[in-house]
Design a protein around this motif. Structure first.
Motif, PDB file in Angstrom:
ATOM      1  N   ARG A  46      -6.980   8.119   9.661  1.00 14.27           N
ATOM      2  CA  ARG A  46      -5.828   8.825  10.228  1.00 14.27           C
ATOM      3  C   ARG A  46      -5.137   7.841  11.167  1.00 14.27           C
ATOM      4  O   ARG A  46      -5.540   7.690  12.323  1.00 14.27           O
ATOM      5  CB  ARG A  46      -6.274  10.086  10.959  1.00 14.27           C
ATOM      6  N   LEU A  47      -4.094   7.195  10.651  1.00 14.44           N
ATOM      7  CA  LEU A  47      -3.530   6.042  11.349  1.00 14.44           C
ATOM      8  C   LEU A  47      -2.029   6.192  11.533  1.00 14.44           C
ATOM      9  O   LEU A  47      -1.351   6.845  10.742  1.00 14.44           O
ATOM     10  CB  LEU A  47      -3.829   4.760  10.565  1.00 14.44           C
ATOM     11  N   GLU A  48      -1.522   5.563  12.592  1.00 11.61           N
ATOM     12  CA  GLU A  48      -0.093   5.596  12.849  1.00 11.61           C
ATOM     13  C   GLU A  48       0.409   4.229  13.276  1.00 11.61           C
ATOM     14  O   GLU A  48      -0.382   3.352  13.661  1.00 11.61           O
ATOM     15  CB  GLU A  48       0.244   6.650  13.917  1.00 11.61           C
ATOM     16  N   GLY A  49       1.717   4.049  13.157  1.00  8.07           N
ATOM     17  CA  GLY A  49       2.318   2.793  13.583  1.00  8.07           C
ATOM     18  C   GLY A  49       1.851   1.608  12.749  1.00  8.07           C
ATOM     19  O   GLY A  49       1.627   1.710  11.549  1.00  8.07           O
ATOM     20  N   ALA A  50       1.703   0.477  13.427  1.00  4.52           N
ATOM     21  CA  ALA A  50       1.258  -0.750  12.762  1.00  4.52           C
ATOM     22  C   ALA A  50      -0.269  -0.788  12.719  1.00  4.52           C
ATOM     23  O   ALA A  50      -0.929  -0.556  13.731  1.00  4.52           O
ATOM     24  CB  ALA A  50       1.794  -1.968  13.510  1.00  4.52           C
ATOM     25  N   PHE A  51      -0.811  -1.052  11.562  1.00  6.61           N
ATOM     26  CA  PHE A  51      -2.265  -1.202  11.428  1.00  6.61           C
ATOM     27  C   PHE A  51      -2.560  -2.047  10.198  1.00  6.61           C
ATOM     28  O   PHE A  51      -1.704  -2.227   9.312  1.00  6.61           O
ATOM     29  CB  PHE A  51      -2.974   0.154  11.329  1.00  6.61           C
ATOM     30  N   GLU A  52      -3.751  -2.552  10.147  1.00  6.91           N
ATOM     31  CA  GLU A  52      -4.167  -3.395   9.028  1.00  6.91           C
ATOM     32  C   GLU A  52      -5.669  -3.223   8.835  1.00  6.91           C
ATOM     33  O   GLU A  52      -6.459  -3.616   9.685  1.00  6.91           O
ATOM     34  CB  GLU A  52      -3.831  -4.855   9.323  1.00  6.91           C
ATOM     35  N   ILE A  53      -6.061  -2.597   7.724  1.00  5.42           N
ATOM     36  CA  ILE A  53      -7.468  -2.336   7.431  1.00  5.42           C
ATOM     37  C   ILE A  53      -7.890  -3.225   6.259  1.00  5.42           C
ATOM     38  O   ILE A  53      -7.370  -3.105   5.156  1.00  5.42           O
ATOM     39  CB  ILE A  53      -7.716  -0.854   7.084  1.00  5.42           C
ATOM     40  N   ALA A  93     -10.407  -7.478  -3.428  1.00  2.17           N
ATOM     41  CA  ALA A  93     -10.151  -7.392  -1.996  1.00  2.17           C
ATOM     42  C   ALA A  93      -8.719  -6.901  -1.772  1.00  2.17           C
ATOM     43  O   ALA A  93      -7.814  -7.180  -2.567  1.00  2.17           O
ATOM     44  CB  ALA A  93     -10.355  -8.756  -1.343  1.00  2.17           C
ATOM     45  N   HIS A  94      -8.508  -6.166  -0.672  1.00  3.86           N
ATOM     46  CA  HIS A  94      -7.170  -5.658  -0.393  1.00  3.86           C
ATOM     47  C   HIS A  94      -7.052  -5.248   1.065  1.00  3.86           C
ATOM     48  O   HIS A  94      -8.053  -5.090   1.771  1.00  3.86           O
ATOM     49  CB  HIS A  94      -6.834  -4.464  -1.294  1.00  3.86           C
ATOM     50  N   LEU A  95      -5.813  -5.082   1.507  1.00  3.98           N
ATOM     51  CA  LEU A  95      -5.501  -4.599   2.848  1.00  3.98           C
ATOM     52  C   LEU A  95      -4.736  -3.291   2.747  1.00  3.98           C
ATOM     53  O   LEU A  95      -3.869  -3.132   1.887  1.00  3.98           O
ATOM     54  CB  LEU A  95      -4.629  -5.612   3.602  1.00  3.98           C
ATOM     55  N   ILE A  96      -5.071  -2.350   3.618  1.00  2.00           N
ATOM     56  CA  ILE A  96      -4.259  -1.153   3.803  1.00  2.00           C
ATOM     57  C   ILE A  96      -3.462  -1.381   5.079  1.00  2.00           C
ATOM     58  O   ILE A  96      -4.042  -1.605   6.150  1.00  2.00           O
ATOM     59  CB  ILE A  96      -5.121   0.121   3.930  1.00  2.00           C
ATOM     60  N   VAL A  97      -2.142  -1.342   4.969  1.00  3.49           N
ATOM     61  CA  VAL A  97      -1.303  -1.683   6.117  1.00  3.49           C
ATOM     62  C   VAL A  97      -0.308  -0.569   6.396  1.00  3.49           C
ATOM     63  O   VAL A  97       0.101   0.178   5.499  1.00  3.49           O
ATOM     64  CB  VAL A  97      -0.557  -3.021   5.896  1.00  3.49           C
TER      65      VAL A  97
END
Length: 304
Positions: free
Chosen positions: A22-29, A74-78
């Motif tokens: 549950r994420l908001e704004g800028a993020f990088e997983i 491999a991947h990023l969730i942004v």
């Protein structure tokens, strides 16, 4: 059993839900490459985000989307681009799953992340012909309402966390995969494979016949006749649609069915050879070893 259900059954998939984001704004997983037989997936319950791959491909994800990486890349969730850097992410637990959060308000994306485990020795016939990124969007899908319903139930189970919520959510993820595969039957995947064959009424008629009676003498002429096509046209279009030759597909399917019988039953190798269309155990053993790398008896020992 219909073709798609049978192929999914043969894949021996087990579903695991790993975490809710549950994420908001800028993020990088960041997600590292998955191990062998591990197939990551993401379900967007609400909001939107992006998936970024090492080759710089970017996939836009929005509410109701299902995305799977059959090769475990491999991947990023942004999150959305902004002048500020990514917010710190904290890990909590909602009673059903671990939760990643980075804010206090309404999230920009609510995401379920999990993976399928493909049982050792199970068929990869369907999964191997899917693109590296399998993305099913609700927009324009024939099964849109059903997919929306499934995602809605997933969201409710994640929110309310009642008894058995994780079991229900896990089962729905496998159902959602099946619905996504079915929804993509008529979509342009941009790659050849079994979904394209299943979507074609002429080819699907022949596929059903081979799966139902693998011991039959399935020549190109017989399959072309079932599909109301000439031999040459059938062979050419089959290769263009599936990426496989007709003979290669029939052999792969027979070895897939044989592998399943070797794992799930105690029938003799000779019985299984006859079941999948081989007149002699020796001929079956040679074909099986060419596809699986070991003789049938050794394969069974390794899988027990």
């Amino acid at each position: 059993m219909d073709i798609l259900s049978r192929l999914i059954d043969l894949a021996g998939l087990r579903t695991s839900l790993d975490i809710r984001c549950r994420l908001e704004g800028a993020f990088e997983i960041d997600h590292e490459p998955a191990g062998r037989g591990v197939i990551p997936f993401h379900v967007v319950l609400s909001g939107n985000c992006r998936l970024r791959l090492p080759d710089r491909r970017v996939v836009e994800l929005t509410a109701g989307d299902f995305l799977m990486l059959p090769r475990g890349e491999a991947h990023l969730i942004v999150g959305r681009e902004s002048g500020a850097g990514p917010r710190p992410v904290r890990l909590t637990h909602d009673g059903m799953l671990p939760v990643r959060e980075n804010g206090e308000g309404a999230p920009d994306v609510d995401l379920l992340c999990g993976h399928f485990n493909s049982a050792t020795g199970s068929s990869s016939l369907l999964l191997d012909t899917l693109p590296d990124v399998f993305h099913a969007s609700l927009a324009g899908a024939q099964s849109e309402e059903t997919l929306k319903l499934l995602v809605g139930v997933l969201r409710d189970e994640a929110m309310h966390q009642e008894a058995g919520a994780l079991t229900i959510a896990t089962a729905i993820c496998l159902a959602l995969l099946t619905m996504a595969l079915r929804a993509q039957n008529t979509a342009a995947l941009g790659t050849a494979g079994l979904l394209a064959l299943i979507a074609n009424p002429r080819f699907s008629r022949a596929l059903k016949a081979v799966i139902a009676n693998p011991a039959e003498d399935w020549t190109i002429d017989r399959l072309a006749s079932l599909s109301a096509m000439s031999r040459a046209t059938y062979a050419r279009q089959f290769k263009e649609t599936s990426g496989m030759t007709v003979a290669g597909f029939v052999t792969d399917l027979r070895m897939t069915l044989a592998s399943d019988l070797l794992i799930r039953t105690r029938r003799t190798v000779a019985d299984i050879a006859a079941e999948v269309g081989y007149d002699s155990e020796a001929a079956f053993g040679k074909a099986f070893k060419a596809r699986r790398g070991v003789p049938p008896a050794r394969f069974r020992q390794q899988m027990v």
